[in-house]
Every structure is written in structure tokens, then in C-alpha cells.
Scaffold this motif. Structure first.
Motif, PDB file in Angstrom:
ATOM      1  N   ASP A 115     -49.946 -19.606   4.266  1.00 55.85           N
ATOM      2  CA  ASP A 115     -49.075 -18.992   5.277  1.00 55.85           C
ATOM      3  C   ASP A 115     -47.612 -19.177   4.910  1.00 55.85           C
ATOM      4  OD1 ASP A 115     -51.179 -18.139   6.735  1.00 55.85           O
ATOM      5  OD2 ASP A 115     -51.160 -19.814   8.163  1.00 55.85           O
ATOM      6  N   GLU A 116     -47.302 -20.392   4.464  1.00 55.16           N
ATOM      7  CA  GLU A 116     -45.919 -20.673   4.116  1.00 55.16           C
ATOM      8  C   GLU A 116     -45.487 -19.825   2.919  1.00 55.16           C
ATOM      9  OE1 GLU A 116     -44.736 -24.832   3.590  1.00 55.16           O
ATOM     10  OE2 GLU A 116     -43.127 -24.016   2.348  1.00 55.16           O
ATOM     11  N   LEU A 117     -46.435 -19.641   2.008  1.00 57.24           N
ATOM     12  CA  LEU A 117     -46.148 -18.843   0.819  1.00 57.24           C
ATOM     13  C   LEU A 117     -45.752 -17.412   1.157  1.00 57.24           C
ATOM     14  CD1 LEU A 117     -48.695 -19.410  -2.002  1.00 57.24           C
ATOM     15  CD2 LEU A 117     -46.228 -19.639  -2.006  1.00 57.24           C
ATOM     16  N   VAL A 118     -46.557 -16.783   2.007  1.00 51.38           N
ATOM     17  CA  VAL A 118     -46.301 -15.386   2.349  1.00 51.38           C
ATOM     18  C   VAL A 118     -44.931 -15.281   3.012  1.00 51.38           C
ATOM     19  CG1 VAL A 118     -47.051 -13.414   3.749  1.00 51.38           C
ATOM     20  CG2 VAL A 118     -48.728 -14.787   2.521  1.00 51.38           C
ATOM     21  N   LYS A 119     -44.637 -16.253   3.900  1.00 47.22           N
ATOM     22  CA  LYS A 119     -43.349 -16.276   4.575  1.00 47.22           C
ATOM     23  C   LYS A 119     -42.214 -16.395   3.545  1.00 47.22           C
ATOM     24  CE  LYS A 119     -43.809 -19.051   8.234  1.00 47.22           C
ATOM     25  NZ  LYS A 119     -43.565 -20.376   8.841  1.00 47.22           N
ATOM     26  N   ARG A 120     -42.391 -17.339   2.626  1.00 51.19           N
ATOM     27  CA  ARG A 120     -41.369 -17.597   1.611  1.00 51.19           C
ATOM     28  C   ARG A 120     -41.094 -16.386   0.750  1.00 51.19           C
ATOM     29  NH1 ARG A 120     -42.105 -22.874  -2.192  1.00 51.19           N
ATOM     30  NH2 ARG A 120     -42.204 -24.345  -0.483  1.00 51.19           N
ATOM     31  N   ASP A 160     -42.025  -8.260  -4.169  1.00 53.75           N
ATOM     32  CA  ASP A 160     -41.948  -9.271  -3.108  1.00 53.75           C
ATOM     33  C   ASP A 160     -42.224  -8.676  -1.720  1.00 53.75           C
ATOM     34  OD1 ASP A 160     -41.460 -11.517  -4.629  1.00 53.75           O
ATOM     35  OD2 ASP A 160     -39.281 -11.267  -4.573  1.00 53.75           O
ATOM     36  N   LYS A 161     -42.425  -7.364  -1.649  1.00 53.71           N
ATOM     37  CA  LYS A 161     -42.694  -6.750  -0.346  1.00 53.71           C
ATOM     38  C   LYS A 161     -44.077  -7.188   0.140  1.00 53.71           C
ATOM     39  CE  LYS A 161     -39.301  -3.188  -0.721  1.00 53.71           C
ATOM     40  NZ  LYS A 161     -38.919  -1.951  -1.373  1.00 53.71           N
ATOM     41  N   PRO A 162     -44.232  -7.315   1.514  1.00 58.46           N
ATOM     42  CA  PRO A 162     -45.460  -7.911   2.058  1.00 58.46           C
ATOM     43  C   PRO A 162     -46.762  -7.403   1.458  1.00 58.46           C
ATOM     44  CG  PRO A 162     -43.915  -7.494   3.815  1.00 58.46           C
ATOM     45  CD  PRO A 162     -43.277  -6.941   2.561  1.00 58.46           C
ATOM     46  N   GLU A 163     -46.870  -6.075   1.285  1.00 56.91           N
ATOM     47  CA  GLU A 163     -48.124  -5.537   0.775  1.00 56.91           C
ATOM     48  C   GLU A 163     -48.406  -6.049  -0.643  1.00 56.91           C
ATOM     49  OE1 GLU A 163     -48.922  -1.210   1.755  1.00 56.91           O
ATOM     50  OE2 GLU A 163     -49.296  -1.267  -0.397  1.00 56.91           O
ATOM     51  N   ALA A 164     -47.353  -6.045  -1.475  1.00 53.86           N
ATOM     52  CA  ALA A 164     -47.520  -6.530  -2.849  1.00 53.86           C
ATOM     53  C   ALA A 164     -47.770  -8.039  -2.853  1.00 53.86           C
ATOM     54  CB  ALA A 164     -46.299  -6.182  -3.690  1.00 53.86           C
ATOM     55  N   VAL A 165     -47.122  -8.756  -1.901  1.00 52.89           N
ATOM     56  CA  VAL A 165     -47.307 -10.213  -1.819  1.00 52.89           C
ATOM     57  C   VAL A 165     -48.768 -10.542  -1.542  1.00 52.89           C
ATOM     58  CG1 VAL A 165     -46.829 -12.279  -0.451  1.00 52.89           C
ATOM     59  CG2 VAL A 165     -44.947 -10.772  -1.118  1.00 52.89           C
ATOM     60  N   LEU A 166     -49.335  -9.856  -0.531  1.00 47.30           N
ATOM     61  CA  LEU A 166     -50.732 -10.129  -0.187  1.00 47.30           C
ATOM     62  C   LEU A 166     -51.648  -9.806  -1.358  1.00 47.30           C
ATOM     63  CD1 LEU A 166     -50.813  -9.004   3.525  1.00 47.30           C
ATOM     64  CD2 LEU A 166     -51.015 -11.331   2.628  1.00 47.30           C
ATOM     65  N   ASN A 167     -51.319  -8.719  -2.050  1.00 50.53           N
ATOM     66  CA  ASN A 167     -52.134  -8.364  -3.207  1.00 50.53           C
ATOM     67  C   ASN A 167     -51.995  -9.392  -4.328  1.00 50.53           C
ATOM     68  OD1 ASN A 167     -54.046  -6.628  -4.337  1.00 50.53           O
ATOM     69  ND2 ASN A 167     -52.483  -5.685  -5.624  1.00 50.53           N
ATOM     70  N   ARG A 168     -50.769  -9.935  -4.506  1.00 47.11           N
ATOM     71  CA  ARG A 168     -50.573 -10.966  -5.534  1.00 47.11           C
ATOM     72  C   ARG A 168     -51.383 -12.207  -5.218  1.00 47.11           C
ATOM     73  NH1 ARG A 168     -44.292 -11.403  -5.509  1.00 47.11           N
ATOM     74  NH2 ARG A 168     -44.449 -13.053  -7.051  1.00 47.11           N
ATOM     75  N   ILE A 193     -47.440 -31.492  -4.654  1.00 51.34           N
ATOM     76  CA  ILE A 193     -47.352 -30.654  -3.466  1.00 51.34           C
ATOM     77  C   ILE A 193     -45.940 -30.094  -3.420  1.00 51.34           C
ATOM     78  CG2 ILE A 193     -47.608 -30.575  -0.952  1.00 51.34           C
ATOM     79  CD1 ILE A 193     -50.168 -31.461  -2.240  1.00 51.34           C
ATOM     80  N   ALA A 194     -45.863 -28.751  -3.435  1.00 56.49           N
ATOM     81  CA  ALA A 194     -44.555 -28.120  -3.585  1.00 56.49           C
ATOM     82  C   ALA A 194     -43.952 -27.685  -2.252  1.00 56.49           C
ATOM     83  CB  ALA A 194     -44.660 -26.928  -4.536  1.00 56.49           C
ATOM     84  N   THR A 195     -44.343 -28.353  -1.169  1.00 55.07           N
ATOM     85  CA  THR A 195     -43.885 -27.916   0.145  1.00 55.07           C
ATOM     86  C   THR A 195     -42.535 -28.518   0.532  1.00 55.07           C
ATOM     87  OG1 THR A 195     -46.201 -27.782   0.736  1.00 55.07           O
ATOM     88  CG2 THR A 195     -44.657 -27.585   2.537  1.00 55.07           C
ATOM     89  N   GLY A 196     -42.145 -29.623  -0.107  1.00 58.03           N
ATOM     90  CA  GLY A 196     -40.899 -30.283   0.280  1.00 58.03           C
ATOM     91  C   GLY A 196     -39.647 -29.533  -0.155  1.00 58.03           C
ATOM     92  N   SER A 197     -38.506 -30.190  -0.036  1.00 62.29           N
ATOM     93  CA  SER A 197     -37.239 -29.583  -0.454  1.00 62.29           C
ATOM     94  C   SER A 197     -37.245 -29.433  -1.974  1.00 62.29           C
ATOM     95  CB  SER A 197     -36.078 -30.488  -0.040  1.00 62.29           C
ATOM     96  OG  SER A 197     -36.085 -31.657  -0.846  1.00 62.29           O
TER      97      SER A 197
END
Ligand code: ZN
Length: 213
Positions: A115-120, A160-168, A193-197
Motif C-alpha cells: 500500500d505504501e509503495l503504490v502511494k509513494r 509512475d501513473k497509477p495504472e502503470a504502477v499497479l501493472n509494475r 526494511i526500506a520503510t524508514g527515512s
């Protein structure tokens, strides 16, 4: 030193690889950057690449392997970012490096929450002219769509557009997750874990490769 950086699109591999390359002098080999340069130059490879990238698809293995191979024998060391993405590419990389007697020293896997990835990813933007990166959520240009540095147009790249992101993501799961399994079966993958700063991730990454800073 030869390092492979694995992780889903948006895990911050590019940012971290650039920092690591600056601090160690290793040559940062980003297949994404190489391909985007080809696209920008309008080369034959670039035109083919754009068709795949806009759809969030991967280029054929043979094309990517040929592109990366000429850069592998760098005495300063190489940091592979975005390669290998398929098991075929991983096997081909092993063969090339074994032939040159330059095995991979470290494989680092950067993981994050989907989820965080798609947002990012869908918040990433870039200046069309000077390539300054922006984040539309945390680091947006002060005037919408206009680069603070050069006044150029700030765009979200097609890939980076949502549709391409989901496909990636789907492509990543299907093709690249097996690469992780391939390396794990050899037992030499460092997990971070790559979630931090960006700073804390960089610290973890430096520790993982044993550079100590
Ligand atoms: Zn600009």
C-alpha cells in the motif's frame, strides 16, 4: 565490489544507490536510468523501450542483458539497480561474472509494504527539463506543475501513473520475486526494511554491505 540491489519499484533503490555510489565510488548501474536516457535521446532502443515502459512491462531479457553487459567490468565496482529483474537475467549475470572471475559480493533486498509503495510511486514527479525529482505529497513544487529550479514543466512519468504502477507491481510479483528466491536459495541475501527515512535506510544499507558508514 559488486552489489545487487533488489526490491519492488518505489522501495527507494535509485535514491539509495546514488548515495552509496557517491560514498563508495562504485559505478551505479541503473537499467531504468539507462533506458530513460535512450528514450530521451530518441534512439532505436529508446523507442522500443518506451512502448514497454509506458505499459509497465519489462523489456526482453536479451535487450537488457546486452545493455548492461558492457558496463559490468568496472574496476571501481558496480552497484546494480533494477537488474536482474528475471531469473533468466540473474543466470546470465552469474555466467558473465563467473567468466570474468568477478562474483557478486552482496545481494541486498529492500522490502516495503505494498500500500505504501503504490502511494509513494504515484506521488513521484520530475521536471521534464532539468530532471529535478519532486514528490507531490511531501516535496511538491511551490507552483503546481512548474519546476522551482528552472521553470520547466513538472510531470508524472507515464510509468509512475497509477495504472502503470499497479501493472509494475504485478510484473514484479510474477517475474522479480522469483529472482529473490533464486538468490535466497544460495543463502546470501541481506534483508533490509526500506520503510524508514532515507537516512536510516541508508545506514542499514551501508551496514548490510559492510562499508560501516
Ligand atoms: Zn527543472
Amino acid at each position: 565490489m559488486r552489489i545487487v540491489l533488489l526490491g519492488p519499484p518505489g522501495a527507494g533503490k535509485g535514491t539509495q544507490a546514488r548515495r552509496l555510489s557517491e560514498s563508495t565510488g562504485m559505478n551505479h548501474l541503473s537499467t531504468g536510468d539507462m533506458l530513460r536516457a535512450e528514450v530521451a535521446a530518441g534512439s532505436e532502443l529508446g523507442l522500443v523501450a518506451k512502448g514497454y515502459m509506458d505499459k509497465g512491462e519489462l523489456l526482453p531479457d536479451s535487450t537488457i542483458i546486452a545493455m548492461i553487459q558492457q558496463h559490468l567490468a568496472n574496476p571501481a565496482g558496480v552497484l546494480l539497480d533494477g537488474f536482474p529483474r528475471t531469473v533468466v537475467q540473474a543466470e546470465s549475470l552469474d555466467e558473465s561474472l563467473e567468466t570474468a572471475n568477478q562474483p557478486i559480493d552482496k545481494i541486498v533486498h529492500m522490502s516495503v509494504d505494498v500500500d505504501e509503495l503504490v502511494k509513494r510511486l504515484s506521488s513521484r514527479a520530475i521536471c521534464k527539463d532539468c530532471q529535478t525529482p519532486y514528490n507531490l505529497v511531501s516535496d511538491a513544487p511551490s507552483k503546481e506543475g512548474v519546476c522551482d529550479k528552472c521553470g520547466g514543466e513538472v510531470i508524472v512519468r507515464d510509468d509512475d501513473k497509477p495504472e502503470a504502477v499497479l501493472n509494475r507491481m504485478k510484473v514484479y510479483e510474477e517475474l522479480t520475486a522469483p529472482v529473490l528466491d533464486y538468490y535466497k536459495s544460495r543463502g546470501d541475501v541481506a534483508e533490509i526494511i526500506a520503510t524508514g527515512s532515507p537516512d536510516s535506510v541508508f545506514e542499514e544499507l551501508s551496514q548490510a554491505i559492510g562499508s560501516g558508514k
